[in-house]
Design a protein around this motif. Sequence first.
Motif, mmCIF file in Angstrom:
data_model
loop_
_atom_site.group_PDB
_atom_site.id
_atom_site.type_symbol
_atom_site.label_atom_id
_atom_site.label_comp_id
_atom_site.label_asym_id
_atom_site.label_seq_id
_atom_site.Cartn_x
_atom_site.Cartn_y
_atom_site.Cartn_z
ATOM 1 N N MET A 1 0.838 -1.211 0.000
ATOM 2 C CA MET A 1 0.000 0.000 0.000
ATOM 3 C C MET A 1 0.871 1.258 0.000
ATOM 4 S SD MET A 1 -3.477 0.429 0.910
ATOM 5 C CE MET A 1 -4.496 1.801 1.334
ATOM 6 N N LYS A 2 1.861 1.229 0.873
ATOM 7 C CA LYS A 2 2.711 2.411 0.962
ATOM 8 C C LYS A 2 3.433 2.648 -0.358
ATOM 9 C CE LYS A 2 3.506 2.215 5.868
ATOM 10 N NZ LYS A 2 4.407 1.761 6.900
ATOM 11 N N TYR A 5 1.405 4.422 -2.900
ATOM 12 C CA TYR A 5 1.298 5.858 -2.703
ATOM 13 C C TYR A 5 2.606 6.565 -3.010
ATOM 14 C CZ TYR A 5 -3.227 4.909 -0.986
ATOM 15 O OH TYR A 5 -4.522 4.504 -0.913
ATOM 16 N N PHE A 142 -11.990 6.499 -1.927
ATOM 17 C CA PHE A 142 -11.547 5.411 -1.055
ATOM 18 C C PHE A 142 -10.543 5.935 -0.033
ATOM 19 C CE2 PHE A 142 -7.896 2.419 -0.552
ATOM 20 C CZ PHE A 142 -8.451 1.675 0.480
ATOM 21 N N LEU A 143 -9.597 6.723 -0.496
ATOM 22 C CA LEU A 143 -8.539 7.178 0.403
ATOM 23 C C LEU A 143 -9.066 8.156 1.448
ATOM 24 C CD1 LEU A 143 -5.695 7.711 -2.205
ATOM 25 C CD2 LEU A 143 -5.868 5.889 -0.519
ATOM 26 N N TRP A 208 -12.802 -8.109 4.274
ATOM 27 C CA TRP A 208 -11.990 -7.099 3.593
ATOM 28 C C TRP A 208 -11.394 -7.793 2.378
ATOM 29 C CZ3 TRP A 208 -8.751 -2.832 6.339
ATOM 30 C CH2 TRP A 208 -9.615 -2.017 7.095
ATOM 31 N N PHE A 295 -9.782 -11.147 3.391
ATOM 32 C CA PHE A 295 -9.622 -11.544 4.777
ATOM 33 C C PHE A 295 -10.999 -11.558 5.406
ATOM 34 C CE2 PHE A 295 -8.903 -10.393 9.286
ATOM 35 C CZ PHE A 295 -8.205 -11.533 9.653
ATOM 36 N N PRO A 309 -2.067 -16.515 3.681
ATOM 37 C CA PRO A 309 -1.117 -15.407 3.535
ATOM 38 C C PRO A 309 -1.697 -14.129 4.134
ATOM 39 C CG PRO A 309 -1.388 -16.572 1.459
ATOM 40 C CD PRO A 309 -2.413 -17.111 2.387
ATOM 41 N N ASP A 310 -0.811 -13.311 4.660
ATOM 42 C CA ASP A 310 -1.273 -12.061 5.263
ATOM 43 C C ASP A 310 -2.031 -11.209 4.260
ATOM 44 O OD1 ASP A 310 -0.268 -12.707 7.650
ATOM 45 O OD2 ASP A 310 1.450 -11.356 7.597
ATOM 46 N N PHE A 311 -3.149 -10.681 4.716
ATOM 47 C CA PHE A 311 -3.926 -9.796 3.853
ATOM 48 C C PHE A 311 -3.274 -8.426 3.796
ATOM 49 C CE2 PHE A 311 -7.101 -6.464 3.398
ATOM 50 C CZ PHE A 311 -7.660 -6.824 2.191
ATOM 51 N N ASP A 312 -3.196 -7.888 2.598
ATOM 52 C CA ASP A 312 -2.655 -6.553 2.415
ATOM 53 C C ASP A 312 -3.336 -5.931 1.205
ATOM 54 O OD1 ASP A 312 -1.188 -4.298 2.627
ATOM 55 O OD2 ASP A 312 0.766 -5.267 2.527
ATOM 56 N N PHE A 313 -3.310 -4.599 1.151
ATOM 57 C CA PHE A 313 -3.864 -3.924 -0.022
ATOM 58 C C PHE A 313 -2.829 -3.824 -1.131
ATOM 59 C CE2 PHE A 313 -6.714 -2.188 3.241
ATOM 60 C CZ PHE A 313 -7.923 -2.500 2.647
#
Lengths: 457, 319
Positions: A1-2, A5, A142-143, A208, A295, A309-313
């Motif tokens: 995500m970072k 951006y 969204f942001l 999510w 998730f 697996p870890d959820f991430d955007f």
Amino acid sequence: MKKTYLLLAALLLATGLAAQNPTAYFMEGSTFRSQFNPAFAPLRGYINLPGIGGMNVNLSGNIALDNILFARDGKLVTLLDSSVTPDQALRNLKTNNLMGLDTRINILGFGKFTRNHKNFWSFDVNLRANESMNLPKSLFEFLKRGQEGSIKNFGAATEAYLEAGFNYSFPLLNDRLYVGIRGKFLAGIARAQVNYDQFDITLQQDRWGVVTQGTIDMTVDGASVEPDPETGIFEFGDIDYKPRKPAGYGFAVDLGATYDVLPNLQASLAVNDLGFISWNKNSTVTGVSTQTAEFTGVEVSGSGTETAPDFDFEMMKFTQTESQNTSKMLRASVNAGLEYELWNHWVGFGLLYTARFWEYKTMHNITGSVNFHPTRWFTLTGSYSVLNNRGSAIGLGLNLCPGWINFFVATDLLLTKRTPQWIPIKQSSANVTLGLGIPLGKRSHRIAAYIRENDRK
Amino acid sequence: MKKFYALILLCVVSSTACVDLEYDLSKVSTDDIAIGDESSQFEVPLLKVYISMDELNGTDGDAIDEIFNEADIWLPSQLDQDENGKYVLVQQLVENSEYVNQVLSALLDQMASDSEKLNQVASLLQEKYYAEFSSLLPGISAEEFKAEFIRQYTANETLRVLLNEKIEELARGYLTGLEVSLPSLTYSVDRIDLSDDVVDMLIENLDGKEVAEPKNTLHMAGTIDNRLPVSITASPVFTPTEVTFTTQIEANRDGNILPETRLFAEDLQTIVRGLTIEIVVNIDKYYPDKGFDRYPETSQPQLAINLHLIKRGALKFDL
């Protein structure tokens, strides 16, 4: 995500610099003018000073800097800052927020009139860099609001190439019609494109999720990528490149004509950058992002838990696909002008329509200008542009071409509120055209008012 | 030439005058980037705990439905009633003899007038308590017990009094010995599959305990679906954190609302790295007419605890 951006920020800032400058279009005598229409010619042959012979930077879009940055308590913050309310941030955004940057730097240039003082040829080598991006409003919704939804057509494209062009213009129909053509050999330096056709976000109490459908392709000499051996995934930063030679070649033409409808009324039309670059597949890294992650919470029962697996955007993850030779059309543009001269060519009134075909949308511009040229070596132009039926810009241009120097400058940044870094704050377009050269050779006989007595021989 | 100088001067002045120093791009701050604002609320799924019938056992290992199968026979039809049906207060059975007396009195009254109830009790006595009646009904074989018990109970008023005393003793013994608290249920969760970035977004701007009117908060909340015919008080403890809550869960009802429990940054950081959930279950009410539904065991758990996080205020992250 970072990282997403960071990429967005980098693109925003990179685009924050500054397209064809409409103010410079009617600036008689400018050696740069034939770039707008190959039928145009300066008032005399020339040789440009390398690197500064002609530079044009154009930023155009439909959002201004003050739609993105906000002054808060002595600081400058982005629209993503918590001190900027969603309403403030979203108020002036369009459904699709477009930004395009077009830079042209003349590296080498010279031109000369032939024996009849009317046929003109020139040769120039330019560095061209284009960038365009589209940030849909739904992304910012969204942001800023945390509002889930479907974000489409989100992407950025950039390309850089060298062009070597030979231009020739000549009169027809008893000098009423001038026709010009420029043939350009193109050497592609690099290109990259990231596009997301789908970026769906779900933020529900019980789920999510993120679904992405995107592509990336980057072409530059020596481009390679080593995906993670376990996942087969690579990220933008994993692409390595060692540019030593062009990554593609192409060809383009500029076609133009001027026609004297009446003795003092000239119409002009040009279609520029009709061409393509064929990018080498061996220098191309291509990937697709087809992430479907969700998730729904960890399920726990007497038989234990199942981990995932870890959820991430994180969406900037790609699976490498086989690269192919890619031919990309240049961003063509159309310039259509009309200029009426008064008082023995002292003052001219011009009207210009330009259309530029960006990656995501065609940008339109209508400019009215008043052009003072009390003497042949001095032109002062003032212009007013309307951009895409919204926003406006006031431009000023100056061309000085006495016998020993060619100097021209035109910008619409002078009278607009801007940052100390010369970025317009409220104006969604910015243009700077600047050049320096040395006059050489024969003078033009295309404009009767400027023909010197001793040149008539 | 003067005009030319004036023009140059105009350009210089305008180039200076139109600069807005507030928009100095060298001073762009990206320290306080957020998604949403103070009024935002985000809900994130967290945990689903599924509890099957096999896990709901008494101290001696008997399944909860088996425990209440016998209670069903000792309990009369005449009971207090709420919107879910007739119920008995299990806690009162164990602790309140007056309450038990009322229940047993109603049982004996029903046995005298309701042949079906009498038949049920007789079957239970034959199956489990035959030996207890050897002095009252001597010389009756186990096979003949049920029929003889019913005949004597119905025809012999004197003997019925004695039989009632024995029945009351047996019923009291069973009902007052019901387990109000089931052995605690323990579940281990290796980790919560949320990335560090997502966790950081949730916790980075949380207000501390010392903030009087916090706006950026994180809570654990959720619901419990209860298919059991018992209302319960559940107290899950999430170790190694100190997060716990106690909630009343109605019988035979989906979506029992759990109280919101405030979490702090370290709580969530600990929880996502792995936790043990220990759930203490106390039985409050039993609804005999509802019955236990053991099957299909695989498709629907008896208790389903759905926990999610509620983040109030913006999601924070660093650019």
